[in-house]
Design a protein around this motif. Structure first.
Motif, PDB file in Angstrom:
ATOM      1  N   GLY A  20       0.820  -1.201   0.000  1.00  0.00           N
ATOM      2  CA  GLY A  20       0.000   0.000   0.000  1.00  0.00           C
ATOM      3  C   GLY A  20       0.854   1.251   0.000  1.00  0.00           C
ATOM      4  O   GLY A  20       2.083   1.207   0.045  1.00  0.00           O
ATOM      5  N   ALA A  22       1.374   5.509  -1.467  1.00  0.00           N
ATOM      6  CA  ALA A  22       1.645   6.141  -2.763  1.00  0.00           C
ATOM      7  C   ALA A  22       3.039   5.826  -3.276  1.00  0.00           C
ATOM      8  O   ALA A  22       3.291   5.831  -4.478  1.00  0.00           O
ATOM      9  CB  ALA A  22       1.455   7.652  -2.634  1.00  0.00           C
ATOM     10  N   SER A 226      -0.116   5.135 -11.253  1.00  0.00           N
ATOM     11  CA  SER A 226      -0.470   4.420 -10.032  1.00  0.00           C
ATOM     12  C   SER A 226      -0.166   5.263  -8.792  1.00  0.00           C
ATOM     13  O   SER A 226      -0.951   5.306  -7.841  1.00  0.00           O
ATOM     14  CB  SER A 226       0.299   3.095  -9.954  1.00  0.00           C
ATOM     15  N   ARG A 230      -2.871   6.633  -6.004  1.00  0.00           N
ATOM     16  CA  ARG A 230      -2.711   6.356  -4.584  1.00  0.00           C
ATOM     17  C   ARG A 230      -2.638   7.648  -3.761  1.00  0.00           C
ATOM     18  O   ARG A 230      -3.149   7.707  -2.640  1.00  0.00           O
ATOM     19  CB  ARG A 230      -1.452   5.505  -4.362  1.00  0.00           C
TER      20      ARG A 230
END
Length: 238
Positions: A20, A22, A226, A230
């Motif tokens: 998990g 960013a 991605s 995030r």
């Protein structure tokens, strides 16, 4: 090394390897793939420029395929290579964009919009930077006037099928589906690369460099999008 410094390093590594976040595992994997792909591309480009071992392999492989071409394989390779031309890959990209739009996958749509046109443009710029001439035969199966290194068809296939496989791997919960997606993408990229070598318009190193360069660009695009997703998700949760 002090305990404080050691603790900071451990926290940094833990954050980089956490699924998990960013800036977690996805960023670490993306950077690793980017560095590996760039290294491979640079090594191939250097060998080609210095006419090293791969240069001799290139000519031997091209000559072998030219001397062993036959029907109906030639027609199949022509159809495959025309399907993955700039127009063909662009049409497939538009179809995939519509699919992402209908699936309400805006971040994958963004990744596609950035990676496919950007990667194909990058390939054109690299062609003009290296200006390598294509293989020459007395009676060529296909003739093109543009430069050879790296292969544009292979680059387009790598970008398209690579992104599609990445999407399936992320959204699917079945390891069998993920495996088939990765194998299918690798197979299609390999076939497109083979068609370019078989038809005598590219050397082996042209296709390998195209795969490496496109994989590097794809890693940048997917990892960046991605990370953006995030970060936004983290802000919304605050």
């Amino acid at each position: 090394m002090s305990r404080i410094a050691y603790s900071k390093i451990l926290r940094f590594l833990e954050a980089r390897l956490t699924p998990g976040g960013a800036l977690g595992l996805h960023l670490t994997a993306g950077v690793a793939l980017l560095l590996a792909a760039v290294s491979v591309f640079a090594e191939i480009a250097e060998d080609v420029g210095e006419q090293d071992t791969i240069w001799h392999i290139d000519h031997a492989v091209s000559r072998w395929f030219y001397e062993h071409a036959f029907e109906p394989l030639t027609s199949f390779m022509l159809g495959l290579t025309h399907l993955h031309s700039t127009i063909g890959v662009s049409c497939m990209g538009v179809a995939l964009a519509i699919w992402f739009w209908r699936k309400q996958a805006p971040y994958w749509l963004l990744a596609l919009v950035i990676s496919l046109p950007g990667g194909m443009l990058m390939n054109v710029l690299l062609k003009h930077a290296y200006q390598r001439q294509r293989p020459v035969f007395d009676e060529p199966l296909l003739t093109l006037a543009t430069y050879s290194f790296p292969s544009g068809h292979t680059a387009g296939a790598t970008l398209f099928y690579g992104l599609l496989a990445s999407y399936i791997v992320v959204v699917s919960s079945s390891w069998r589906v993920r495996l088939w997606a990765m194998c299918g993408a690798a197979l299609m990229v390999g076939l497109v690369a083979l068609s370019r070598i078989y038809l005598g318009v590219h050397f082996l190193s042209d296709t390998l460099a195209a795969i490496a360069g496109s994989a590097a660009w794809l890693a940048v695009c997917i990892t960046s999008v991605s990370s953006l997703r995030r970060r936004r998700a983290a802000r919304e949760d605050q």
